[in-house]
Design a protein around this motif. Structure first.
Motif, PDB file in Angstrom:
ATOM      1  N   PRO A   1       0.955  -0.916   0.126  1.00 55.15           N
ATOM      2  CA  PRO A   1      -0.105   0.055   0.292  1.00 55.15           C
ATOM      3  C   PRO A   1       0.602   1.241   0.267  1.00 55.15           C
ATOM      4  O   PRO A   1       1.970   1.838   0.734  1.00 55.15           O
ATOM      5  CB  PRO A   1      -0.661   0.252   1.314  1.00 55.15           C
ATOM      6  CG  PRO A   1      -0.548  -1.802   1.439  1.00 55.15           C
ATOM      7  CD  PRO A   1       0.307  -1.982   0.978  1.00 55.15           C
ATOM      8  N   PHE A   2       0.630   1.641  -1.114  1.00 51.30           N
ATOM      9  CA  PHE A   2       0.906   3.070  -1.510  1.00 51.30           C
ATOM     10  C   PHE A   2       0.279   4.574  -1.472  1.00 51.30           C
ATOM     11  O   PHE A   2      -0.603   4.679  -2.049  1.00 51.30           O
ATOM     12  CB  PHE A   2       2.249   3.780  -2.492  1.00 51.30           C
ATOM     13  CG  PHE A   2       3.396   4.198  -2.516  1.00 51.30           C
ATOM     14  CD1 PHE A   2       4.654   3.529  -2.070  1.00 51.30           C
ATOM     15  CD2 PHE A   2       2.957   5.362  -2.977  1.00 51.30           C
ATOM     16  CE1 PHE A   2       5.187   5.099  -2.306  1.00 51.30           C
ATOM     17  CE2 PHE A   2       4.327   5.923  -3.015  1.00 51.30           C
ATOM     18  CZ  PHE A   2       5.313   5.675  -2.384  1.00 51.30           C
ATOM     19  N   LYS A   3       1.112   5.525  -0.460  1.00 46.29           N
ATOM     20  CA  LYS A   3       0.026   7.000  -0.095  1.00 46.29           C
ATOM     21  C   LYS A   3       0.718   8.377  -0.824  1.00 46.29           C
ATOM     22  O   LYS A   3       1.895   8.219  -1.257  1.00 46.29           O
ATOM     23  CB  LYS A   3      -0.335   7.406   1.527  1.00 46.29           C
ATOM     24  CG  LYS A   3      -0.839   6.281   1.789  1.00 46.29           C
ATOM     25  CD  LYS A   3      -2.317   5.817   1.408  1.00 46.29           C
ATOM     26  CE  LYS A   3      -3.377   5.062   1.977  1.00 46.29           C
ATOM     27  NZ  LYS A   3      -4.966   5.027   1.046  1.00 46.29           N
ATOM     28  N   LEU A   4      -0.121   9.469  -1.790  1.00 48.51           N
ATOM     29  CA  LEU A   4       0.355  10.276  -1.946  1.00 48.51           C
ATOM     30  C   LEU A   4      -0.099  11.210  -1.057  1.00 48.51           C
ATOM     31  O   LEU A   4      -0.793  11.805  -0.628  1.00 48.51           O
ATOM     32  CB  LEU A   4      -0.680  10.185  -3.282  1.00 48.51           C
ATOM     33  CG  LEU A   4      -0.648   9.439  -4.175  1.00 48.51           C
ATOM     34  CD1 LEU A   4      -1.215  10.104  -6.260  1.00 48.51           C
ATOM     35  CD2 LEU A   4       0.756   9.235  -4.869  1.00 48.51           C
ATOM     36  N   VAL A   5       1.302  12.041  -0.544  1.00 48.94           N
ATOM     37  CA  VAL A   5       1.026  13.223   0.623  1.00 48.94           C
ATOM     38  C   VAL A   5       1.305  14.914   0.231  1.00 48.94           C
ATOM     39  O   VAL A   5       1.855  14.981   0.466  1.00 48.94           O
ATOM     40  CB  VAL A   5       1.807  12.574   1.567  1.00 48.94           C
ATOM     41  CG1 VAL A   5       1.403  13.431   2.582  1.00 48.94           C
ATOM     42  CG2 VAL A   5       1.802  11.140   1.962  1.00 48.94           C
TER      43      VAL A   5
ATOM     44  N   ALA B   1      13.816   0.933   1.321  1.00 46.93           N
ATOM     45  CA  ALA B   1      14.065   2.524   1.617  1.00 46.93           C
ATOM     46  C   ALA B   1      13.299   3.208   1.375  1.00 46.93           C
ATOM     47  O   ALA B   1      13.078   4.011   3.037  1.00 46.93           O
ATOM     48  CB  ALA B   1      15.269   2.532   0.580  1.00 46.93           C
ATOM     49  N   VAL B   2      11.792   3.098   1.630  1.00 51.38           N
ATOM     50  CA  VAL B   2      10.762   4.012   1.346  1.00 51.38           C
ATOM     51  C   VAL B   2       9.941   3.458   2.269  1.00 51.38           C
ATOM     52  O   VAL B   2       9.157   2.381   2.049  1.00 51.38           O
ATOM     53  CB  VAL B   2      10.589   4.002   0.023  1.00 51.38           C
ATOM     54  CG1 VAL B   2       9.335   5.385  -0.272  1.00 51.38           C
ATOM     55  CG2 VAL B   2      11.263   4.541  -1.410  1.00 51.38           C
ATOM     56  N   THR B   3      10.532   3.333   3.217  1.00 50.52           N
ATOM     57  CA  THR B   3       9.523   2.593   4.694  1.00 50.52           C
ATOM     58  C   THR B   3       8.265   3.045   5.213  1.00 50.52           C
ATOM     59  O   THR B   3       7.294   2.140   4.907  1.00 50.52           O
ATOM     60  CB  THR B   3      10.524   2.667   5.800  1.00 50.52           C
ATOM     61  OG1 THR B   3      11.137   3.515   6.052  1.00 50.52           O
ATOM     62  CG2 THR B   3      11.704   1.649   5.402  1.00 50.52           C
ATOM     63  N   GLU B   4       8.556   4.709   5.247  1.00 53.99           N
ATOM     64  CA  GLU B   4       6.583   4.654   4.928  1.00 53.99           C
ATOM     65  C   GLU B   4       5.772   5.083   3.949  1.00 53.99           C
ATOM     66  O   GLU B   4       4.533   4.886   4.343  1.00 53.99           O
ATOM     67  CB  GLU B   4       7.150   6.283   5.151  1.00 53.99           C
ATOM     68  CG  GLU B   4       7.778   6.925   7.116  1.00 53.99           C
ATOM     69  CD  GLU B   4       7.204   6.014   7.942  1.00 53.99           C
ATOM     70  OE1 GLU B   4       6.643   6.203   8.010  1.00 53.99           O
ATOM     71  OE2 GLU B   4       7.429   5.817   8.421  1.00 53.99           O
ATOM     72  N   SER B   5       6.318   4.190   2.723  1.00 51.29           N
ATOM     73  CA  SER B   5       5.610   4.524   1.528  1.00 51.29           C
ATOM     74  C   SER B   5       4.721   5.313   0.918  1.00 51.29           C
ATOM     75  O   SER B   5       3.323   5.322   1.157  1.00 51.29           O
ATOM     76  CB  SER B   5       4.245   2.617   1.669  1.00 51.29           C
ATOM     77  OG  SER B   5       4.977   1.646   2.011  1.00 51.29           O
ATOM     78  N   GLU B   6       5.293   6.698   1.088  1.00 46.81           N
ATOM     79  CA  GLU B   6       4.888   7.799   0.667  1.00 46.81           C
ATOM     80  C   GLU B   6       5.653   8.691  -0.197  1.00 46.81           C
ATOM     81  O   GLU B   6       6.733   8.661  -0.105  1.00 46.81           O
ATOM     82  CB  GLU B   6       4.570   8.425   2.014  1.00 46.81           C
ATOM     83  CG  GLU B   6       3.362   8.374   2.529  1.00 46.81           C
ATOM     84  CD  GLU B   6       3.674   8.933   4.228  1.00 46.81           C
ATOM     85  OE1 GLU B   6       2.807   8.521   4.491  1.00 46.81           O
ATOM     86  OE2 GLU B   6       4.336  10.496   4.322  1.00 46.81           O
ATOM     87  N   LEU B   7       4.746   9.146  -1.167  1.00 44.46           N
ATOM     88  CA  LEU B   7       5.345  10.443  -2.288  1.00 44.46           C
ATOM     89  C   LEU B   7       4.987  11.481  -1.573  1.00 44.46           C
ATOM     90  O   LEU B   7       3.717  12.084  -1.642  1.00 44.46           O
ATOM     91  CB  LEU B   7       5.034  10.343  -3.314  1.00 44.46           C
ATOM     92  CG  LEU B   7       5.103  11.097  -4.238  1.00 44.46           C
ATOM     93  CD1 LEU B   7       6.873  10.895  -4.186  1.00 44.46           C
ATOM     94  CD2 LEU B   7       4.317  10.318  -5.747  1.00 44.46           C
TER      95      LEU B   7
ATOM     96  N   ALA C   1      14.637  12.525  -3.164  1.00 43.80           N
ATOM     97  CA  ALA C   1      15.346  12.157  -2.683  1.00 43.80           C
ATOM     98  C   ALA C   1      14.646  10.974  -1.355  1.00 43.80           C
ATOM     99  O   ALA C   1      13.591  10.695  -1.577  1.00 43.80           O
ATOM    100  CB  ALA C   1      16.081  13.138  -1.805  1.00 43.80           C
ATOM    101  N   VAL C   2      15.502  10.307  -0.295  1.00 46.97           N
ATOM    102  CA  VAL C   2      14.239   9.279  -0.232  1.00 46.97           C
ATOM    103  C   VAL C   2      14.916   9.972   1.486  1.00 46.97           C
ATOM    104  O   VAL C   2      15.987  10.131   2.337  1.00 46.97           O
ATOM    105  CB  VAL C   2      14.850   7.781   0.535  1.00 46.97           C
ATOM    106  CG1 VAL C   2      14.182   7.650   0.998  1.00 46.97           C
ATOM    107  CG2 VAL C   2      14.483   7.039  -0.829  1.00 46.97           C
ATOM    108  N   LYS C   3      14.040  10.833   2.023  1.00 48.47           N
ATOM    109  CA  LYS C   3      14.086  11.756   3.530  1.00 48.47           C
ATOM    110  C   LYS C   3      12.978  11.097   4.657  1.00 48.47           C
ATOM    111  O   LYS C   3      12.195  10.961   4.278  1.00 48.47           O
ATOM    112  CB  LYS C   3      14.131  13.025   3.832  1.00 48.47           C
ATOM    113  CG  LYS C   3      14.544  13.413   2.339  1.00 48.47           C
ATOM    114  CD  LYS C   3      14.220  14.964   3.030  1.00 48.47           C
ATOM    115  CE  LYS C   3      14.953  16.129   1.637  1.00 48.47           C
ATOM    116  NZ  LYS C   3      14.499  17.474   0.827  1.00 48.47           N
TER     117      LYS C   3
END
Length: 305
Positions: A46-50, A101-107, A124-126
């Motif tokens: 599951p991935f979210k756009l923020v 790397a993108v552990t929060e699964s957010e853009l 970048a990944v932050k």
């Protein structure tokens, strides 16, 4: 010489004009759920756009434009397009690296903190979030130009083991070709149960620690393959193929029946060497000489027997 003042991000717009809010609703929020599903399906999680329109639209310089939603969707669509290319190339390994790397699964989308020094678009990944970063004067430009940046952003995130690029090179440039080369080496040496040891994990650790750049990772598998390939060529030139005497002499020395590649601190030759160690033929080079003059590997090997 006076220092360039640090870049200060703009404050978010407290309240967007009605026409801007309408565009966000009609051209971003209306397809947000579908876009999230597309990304989630690509990544298998599951991935979210923020995306925050108040922050993003603060960098709009065109006072006659109200197309905030279209701009936001442009970044999302550009991300999806480049993510598809990324997964087509790196497949499940790419998904694994991305998700780890993108552990929060957010853009999220925001201004690049580098200010004037920033490229038009970057990423970048932050803190486990994937960020698309735009130059503060270039909102909405080059929105689908982040394919190469995705790889760099994912690789920059801390992770144990080999990089994605190195693993991909091994799969493409070693695993797909090594069986044929092994058969040729068996025919050249007369050793039917010959073992080829690329020593990937140890060599990668040494190169990663010693080299200041990471360009070598893209061709790690290819470079490794060529050491074995040129060793074969030089064995053929020295007459091992079809010569029972030479093959018997090789078998006597090669009690482990193994060819191995090692990156070591120091060698006695200029670029690479082959030594016999514990019954194995060890191709050796240093970090500085990695993938340099590989065609020489194994020259004069017959003199070691």
């Amino acid at each position: 010489m006076p220092k360039t003042p640090a870049f200060t991000p703009k404050q978010p717009i407290e309240k967007l004009p009605l026409a801007v809010r309408k565009d966000v609703r009609d051209n971003y929020e209306a397809q947000k759920e579908e876009s999230e599903k597309t990304i989630s399906d690509l990544l298998g999680t599951p991935f979210k756009l923020v995306l925050n329109p108040n922050e993003i639209w603060a960098y709009n310089d065109d006072t006659s434009s109200f197309r905030a939603g279209s701009v936001m969707t442009g970044y999302v669509d550009g991300f999806i397009s480049c993510l598809k290319r990324f997964i087509e190339k790196y497949e499940d390994e790419g998904k694994t690296h991305f998700n780890s790397a993108v552990t929060e699964s957010e853009l999220k989308v925001g201004v690049n903190p580098l200010g004037d020094k920033a490229p038009t678009i970057d990423c970048a990944v932050k803190d486990g979030v994937f960020w698309i970063l735009f130059h503060h004067t270039s909102l909405g430009y080059n929105q689908d130009y982040i394919y190469d940046n995705i790889v760099a952003a994912i690789e920059a995130a801390p992770r144990e083991g080999m990089s994605l690029r190195a693993k991909h090179s091994i799969a493409e440039d070693w695993e797909e070709k090594i069986d044929d080369l092994k058969e040729e080496l068996i025919g050249t040496t007369g050793i039917s149960d010959l073992i080829l040891d690329p020593n990937f994990e140890e060599n990668y650790k040494v190169l990663k620690a010693d080299k200041s750049d990471d360009g070598w990772e893209e061709k790690f598998g290819m470079a490794t393959f060529e050491y074995f390939e040129y060793f074969r060529d030089n064995l053929v030139r020295q007459g091992f193929k079809g010569d029972d005497m030479l093959q018997e002499g090789l078998a006597d020395a090669l009690t482990s029946k193994k060819f191995i590649l090692r990156v070591v601190p120091k060698i006695t030759a200029s670029y690479n060497e082959v030594v016999l160690d514990d019954g194995a033929a060890c191709m050796q080079t240093t970090s500085d000489n990695w993938w340099v003059n590989v065609s020489q590997v194994g020259e004069g090997f017959i003199n070691l027997l």
